[in-house]
Design a protein around this motif. Structure first.
Motif, mmCIF file in Angstrom:
data_model
loop_
_atom_site.group_PDB
_atom_site.id
_atom_site.type_symbol
_atom_site.label_atom_id
_atom_site.label_comp_id
_atom_site.label_asym_id
_atom_site.label_seq_id
_atom_site.Cartn_x
_atom_site.Cartn_y
_atom_site.Cartn_z
ATOM 1 N N GLY A 177 0.797 -1.222 0.000
ATOM 2 C CA GLY A 177 0.000 0.000 0.000
ATOM 3 C C GLY A 177 0.825 1.264 0.000
ATOM 4 N N HIS A 178 2.150 1.147 0.029
ATOM 5 C CA HIS A 178 3.008 2.332 0.057
ATOM 6 C C HIS A 178 3.534 2.704 -1.323
ATOM 7 C CE1 HIS A 178 5.798 -1.009 -0.188
ATOM 8 N NE2 HIS A 178 6.735 -0.164 -0.573
ATOM 9 N N GLU A 179 3.184 1.918 -2.329
ATOM 10 C CA GLU A 179 3.827 2.063 -3.635
ATOM 11 C C GLU A 179 3.421 3.340 -4.373
ATOM 12 O OE1 GLU A 179 1.909 -0.392 -2.697
ATOM 13 O OE2 GLU A 179 3.145 -2.212 -2.497
ATOM 14 N N HIS A 180 2.173 3.771 -4.246
ATOM 15 C CA HIS A 180 1.703 4.929 -4.996
ATOM 16 C C HIS A 180 1.810 6.191 -4.142
ATOM 17 C CE1 HIS A 180 -1.815 3.668 -2.649
ATOM 18 N NE2 HIS A 180 -2.174 4.934 -2.683
ATOM 19 N N PRO A 181 1.919 7.386 -4.810
ATOM 20 C CA PRO A 181 2.018 8.647 -4.056
ATOM 21 C C PRO A 181 0.710 8.963 -3.333
ATOM 22 C CG PRO A 181 2.791 8.921 -6.311
ATOM 23 C CD PRO A 181 2.096 7.604 -6.257
ATOM 24 N N TYR A 182 0.841 9.617 -2.190
ATOM 25 C CA TYR A 182 -0.309 10.071 -1.408
ATOM 26 C C TYR A 182 -0.342 11.593 -1.408
ATOM 27 C CZ TYR A 182 -1.109 5.411 0.569
ATOM 28 O OH TYR A 182 -1.391 4.088 0.730
ATOM 29 N N LYS A 183 -1.543 12.154 -1.336
ATOM 30 C CA LYS A 183 -1.674 13.585 -1.146
ATOM 31 C C LYS A 183 -1.298 13.935 0.286
ATOM 32 C CE LYS A 183 -5.480 13.991 -4.460
ATOM 33 N NZ LYS A 183 -6.901 14.393 -4.647
ATOM 34 N N THR A 266 4.606 11.703 -0.970
ATOM 35 C CA THR A 266 3.394 12.514 -1.131
ATOM 36 C C THR A 266 3.375 13.120 -2.532
ATOM 37 O OG1 THR A 266 4.499 14.464 -0.231
ATOM 38 C CG2 THR A 266 3.333 13.044 1.328
ATOM 39 N N SER A 267 2.211 13.618 -2.959
ATOM 40 C CA SER A 267 2.064 14.165 -4.318
ATOM 41 C C SER A 267 2.980 15.349 -4.524
ATOM 42 C CB SER A 267 0.607 14.572 -4.558
ATOM 43 O OG SER A 267 -0.242 13.449 -4.464
ATOM 44 N N HIS A 270 6.368 14.167 -4.823
ATOM 45 C CA HIS A 270 6.490 13.466 -6.099
ATOM 46 C C HIS A 270 6.681 14.465 -7.238
ATOM 47 C CE1 HIS A 270 6.002 10.248 -8.966
ATOM 48 N NE2 HIS A 270 5.023 10.913 -9.577
ATOM 49 N N ARG A 271 5.929 15.571 -7.204
ATOM 50 C CA ARG A 271 6.070 16.590 -8.241
ATOM 51 C C ARG A 271 7.452 17.236 -8.189
ATOM 52 N NH1 ARG A 271 0.672 17.863 -6.857
ATOM 53 N NH2 ARG A 271 1.410 19.546 -5.498
#
Length: 292
Positions: A177-183, A266-267, A270-271
């Motif tokens: 559950g940690h693989e994708h970015p979070y806001k 986080t998003s 990530h940006r």
């Protein structure tokens, strides 16, 4: 042996039980017994039979290892003192089921009962110890040693202790559950799952080195059993996401520990990482053209 209970005021010929004699006491004059005291009727008493000599016994200590692993062997020890008496039997139980006895009056004196998870080696067992080989997960339980004295008392004593059988593999827990970015401030949807173990290990979360104690951030799941009787633990983490977030899941049993660490992106972070990569690529391209 004559008993003097000190009972007075009873009529000759009456019968009274004495706490130290199994036979009744005949009060008054008894032509078969020479009086011990030259006192009137009713002031002394005699046992019709001799009083038994009472021997006590006690267990000095019991040795049962607290933790063992499957495949290991163990020697259970029961130290006792008969205090002048004679041994009648020594019996061992696991969870109230007998699996070994030693009776010196029998030939052979040792006997083992079939019990799942308990394999007795009679050659290495005796009146004070019993040797178990090839332990399994089913060997765990409450072990009790019970000793009994010979007649006439048949007194008994026992002592018990619990032995845990554990399996804790050298495998770190898994985090998903940690693989994708979070806001930023978005609740995490992360779970930690232990390797198959026994008993079920305890799981803990740490964020940037600090243990998570806020119960609203934790989701506890019931341990699940595998086909081999092993247990799997799972613990969820729902803490709000933030930048530069490192989470660690630790599985523990007694002094044993396994852990895994991952990073949360986080998003915004990530940006920034994406922009930094673009800038780096741009600089590399310009540097290439400037040098050619």
């Amino acid at each position: 042996m004559l008993c003097i209970p000190g009972i007075a005021g009873m009529s000759p010929g009456s019968v009274q039980s004495h706490p130290n004699c199994s036979a009744p006491i005949q009060l008054g004059h008894d032509l078969r017994t020479k009086p011990l005291l030259s006192k009137p009727y009713g002031t002394y008493s005699t046992c019709e039979h001799e009083c038994p000599v009472v021997f006590s016994l006690k267990i000095i200590g019991i040795t049962v290892p607290r933790l063992k692993q499957p495949g290991e062997s163990v020697t259970l020890v029961c130290e006792y003192d008969l205090e002048g008496g004679k041994l009648y039997s020594v019996k061992w139980y696991r969870d109230n089921e007998e699996f070994y006895r030693y009776m010196p009056g029998l030939i052979p004196p040792q006997h083992a009962h079939r019990l799942d998870g308990v394999k007795v080696d009679l050659e290495k067992s005796s009146a004070r110890r019993v040797y178990l080989r090839n332990l399994t997960l089913k060997s765990r339980g409450l072990y009790r040693c019970e000793i009994s004295a010979e007649k006439p008392s048949f007194h008994s004593a026992h002592s018990e202790a619990f032995m845990e059988i554990y399996y804790f593999p050298r495998v770190s827990p898994q985090i998903v559950g940690h693989e994708h970015p979070y806001k930023a401030h978005e609740p995490l949807d992360v779970n930690c799952t232990s390797a198959e173990s026994f008993p079920a290990p305890e799981l803990q979360w740490h964020i940037n080195g600090k243990k998570v104690t806020d119960q609203s951030w934790l989701v506890a799941y019931e341990p699940t059993a595998s086909s081999q009787g092993l247990m799997v633990s799972t613990l969820g983490l729902r803490a709000p996401a933030r930048s530069h977030m490192r989470i660690r899941c630790t599985a523990t049993f007694e002094t044993h520990k396994r852990e895994r660490i991952v990073s949360i992106v986080t998003s915004a972070a990530h940006r920034r990482q994406f922009q930094a990569l673009i800038m780096l690529a741009y600089l590399c391209v310009h540097y290439f053209y400037d040098t050619t």
